[in-house]
Design a protein around this motif. Structure first.
Motif, PDB file in Angstrom:
ATOM      1  N   MET A  15       2.550   4.929  -7.615  1.00 54.54           N
ATOM      2  CA  MET A  15       1.781   4.410  -8.750  1.00 54.54           C
ATOM      3  C   MET A  15       0.835   5.473  -9.316  1.00 54.54           C
ATOM      4  N   ASP A  16       0.415   6.399  -8.467  1.00 50.92           N
ATOM      5  CA  ASP A  16      -0.482   7.466  -8.915  1.00 50.92           C
ATOM      6  C   ASP A  16       0.176   8.401  -9.930  1.00 50.92           C
ATOM      7  N   TYR A  17       1.493   8.401 -10.015  1.00 47.04           N
ATOM      8  CA  TYR A  17       2.211   9.290 -10.927  1.00 47.04           C
ATOM      9  C   TYR A  17       2.394   8.720 -12.332  1.00 47.04           C
ATOM     10  N   VAL A  18       2.178   7.431 -12.492  1.00 43.71           N
ATOM     11  CA  VAL A  18       2.491   6.796 -13.777  1.00 43.71           C
ATOM     12  C   VAL A  18       1.243   6.596 -14.622  1.00 43.71           C
ATOM     13  N   LYS A  19       1.459   6.534 -15.929  1.00 42.50           N
ATOM     14  CA  LYS A  19       0.377   6.184 -16.851  1.00 42.50           C
ATOM     15  C   LYS A  19       0.203   4.674 -16.773  1.00 42.50           C
TER      16      LYS A  19
ATOM     17  N   SER B 153       5.473  -7.671  -7.091  1.00 45.71           N
ATOM     18  CA  SER B 153       5.801  -8.323  -8.360  1.00 45.71           C
ATOM     19  C   SER B 153       6.939  -7.570  -9.045  1.00 45.71           C
ATOM     20  N   VAL B 154       7.583  -8.243  -9.971  1.00 41.33           N
ATOM     21  CA  VAL B 154       8.669  -7.634 -10.732  1.00 41.33           C
ATOM     22  C   VAL B 154       8.156  -6.417 -11.493  1.00 41.33           C
ATOM     23  N   ARG B 155       7.030  -6.571 -12.189  1.00 39.95           N
ATOM     24  CA  ARG B 155       6.540  -5.425 -12.967  1.00 39.95           C
ATOM     25  C   ARG B 155       6.130  -4.254 -12.069  1.00 39.95           C
ATOM     26  N   ALA B 156       5.621  -4.545 -10.870  1.00 41.72           N
ATOM     27  CA  ALA B 156       5.281  -3.468  -9.940  1.00 41.72           C
ATOM     28  C   ALA B 156       6.539  -2.695  -9.535  1.00 41.72           C
ATOM     29  N   LEU B 157       7.658  -3.389  -9.413  1.00 42.90           N
ATOM     30  CA  LEU B 157       8.905  -2.704  -9.074  1.00 42.90           C
ATOM     31  C   LEU B 157       9.320  -1.734 -10.173  1.00 42.90           C
TER      32      LEU B 157
ATOM     33  N   SER C 270       0.814  -1.219   0.000  1.00 41.93           N
ATOM     34  CA  SER C 270       0.000   0.000   0.000  1.00 41.93           C
ATOM     35  C   SER C 270       0.846   1.267   0.000  1.00 41.93           C
ATOM     36  N   TYR C 271       2.044   1.243   0.607  1.00 47.05           N
ATOM     37  CA  TYR C 271       2.870   2.453   0.616  1.00 47.05           C
ATOM     38  C   TYR C 271       3.273   2.878  -0.788  1.00 47.05           C
ATOM     39  N   ALA C 272       3.299   1.937  -1.743  1.00 44.74           N
ATOM     40  CA  ALA C 272       3.710   2.242  -3.111  1.00 44.74           C
ATOM     41  C   ALA C 272       2.616   2.927  -3.924  1.00 44.74           C
ATOM     42  N   GLU C 273       1.405   2.947  -3.408  1.00 43.60           N
ATOM     43  CA  GLU C 273       0.279   3.554  -4.131  1.00 43.60           C
ATOM     44  C   GLU C 273       0.576   5.008  -4.498  1.00 43.60           C
ATOM     45  N   MET C 274       1.223   5.734  -3.601  1.00 43.56           N
ATOM     46  CA  MET C 274       1.533   7.142  -3.885  1.00 43.56           C
ATOM     47  C   MET C 274       2.418   7.286  -5.104  1.00 43.56           C
TER      48      MET C 274
ATOM     49  N   GLY D 138       7.475   5.823 -10.778  1.00 39.57           N
ATOM     50  CA  GLY D 138       6.639   6.683  -9.949  1.00 39.57           C
ATOM     51  C   GLY D 138       7.412   7.365  -8.844  1.00 39.57           C
ATOM     52  N   HIS D 139       8.394   6.680  -8.284  1.00 41.36           N
ATOM     53  CA  HIS D 139       9.230   7.257  -7.231  1.00 41.36           C
ATOM     54  C   HIS D 139       9.978   8.479  -7.772  1.00 41.36           C
ATOM     55  N   GLU D 140      10.556   8.333  -8.951  1.00 45.88           N
ATOM     56  CA  GLU D 140      11.254   9.472  -9.559  1.00 45.88           C
ATOM     57  C   GLU D 140      10.293  10.623  -9.818  1.00 45.88           C
ATOM     58  N   LEU D 141       9.154  10.335 -10.434  1.00 43.23           N
ATOM     59  CA  LEU D 141       8.176  11.380 -10.758  1.00 43.23           C
ATOM     60  C   LEU D 141       7.678  12.080  -9.491  1.00 43.23           C
ATOM     61  N   HIS D 142       7.500  11.320  -8.430  1.00 46.24           N
ATOM     62  CA  HIS D 142       7.095  11.878  -7.138  1.00 46.24           C
ATOM     63  C   HIS D 142       8.120  12.908  -6.654  1.00 46.24           C
TER      64      HIS D 142
END
Length: 177
Positions: free
Chosen positions: A21-25, A150-154, A15-19, A160-164
């Motif tokens: 994921m919100d930045y990516v298409k 998952s690998v693809r989630a990484l 769930s912490y990664a949701e923030m 998303g981390h960079e865009l954030h």
């Protein structure tokens, strides 16, 4: 390269990664998005002065140069996790202390050119890594810091981390200069 890497379902990342994921298409164009963010970040950072690069918007916060090194560190770590999980490594990988990494990165002794060179090399390696994963490998799940991913989630996390962080630089740093 138009390889499709579908956006992960919510049960493929913590769930912490949701923030992030919100930045990516969510269009399946992870590799193109990684390339686009590479170019966008290079272009954006090239417009900043040395004063801006060393600015900290509050006591205890990182400078923009430190944020850039943090982005690189995070991408390297998450890329390694992706490699380990893709190869079906069942080891629960450790977390990392981002503040300690930043404290010991000696960023103030590095030039922007040096940091950007590393950033570009790491990003190109990430793109090559994810382009080489099979469809089955992208779906493999591993554990890091007791979080299943998952690998693809990484891959999407890295983006998303960079865009954030680029968003934070624009919203918090540059508006206070």
């Amino acid at each position: 390269m138009n390889r499709v890497i579908e956006f992960p379902s919510k049960n493929e990342y913590p769930s912490y990664a949701e923030m992030y994921m919100d930045y990516v298409k969510k269009d399946g164009n992870l590799l193109n998005q990684l390339r686009d963010s590479l170019e966008g970040t290079k272009e954006f950072i090239s417009t900043l002065s040395e004063r801006e690069l060393n600015f900290k918007y509050a006591p205890g916060k990182w400078s923009i140069k430190e944020v850039l090194v943090h982005i690189v560190d995070d991408e390297r770590i998450y890329g390694y996790r992706a490699l380990a999980f893709a190869r079906n490594d069942k080891t629960d990988l450790p977390g990392f202390e981002e503040n300690e990494y930043t404290q010991y990165a000696d960023t103030d002794k590095r030039s922007l050119e040096n940091i950007m060179s590393e950033y570009i090399a790491v990003r190109m390696a990430t793109i090559a890594l994810f382009n080489g994963f099979s469809d089955q490998a992208l779906l493999r799940i591993g554990s890091a810091n007791d979080n299943k991913t998952s690998v693809r989630a990484l891959g999407y996390h890295i983006l998303g981390h960079e865009l954030h962080h680029i968003h934070i630089i624009k919203e918090r740093y540059l508006t206070l200069l």
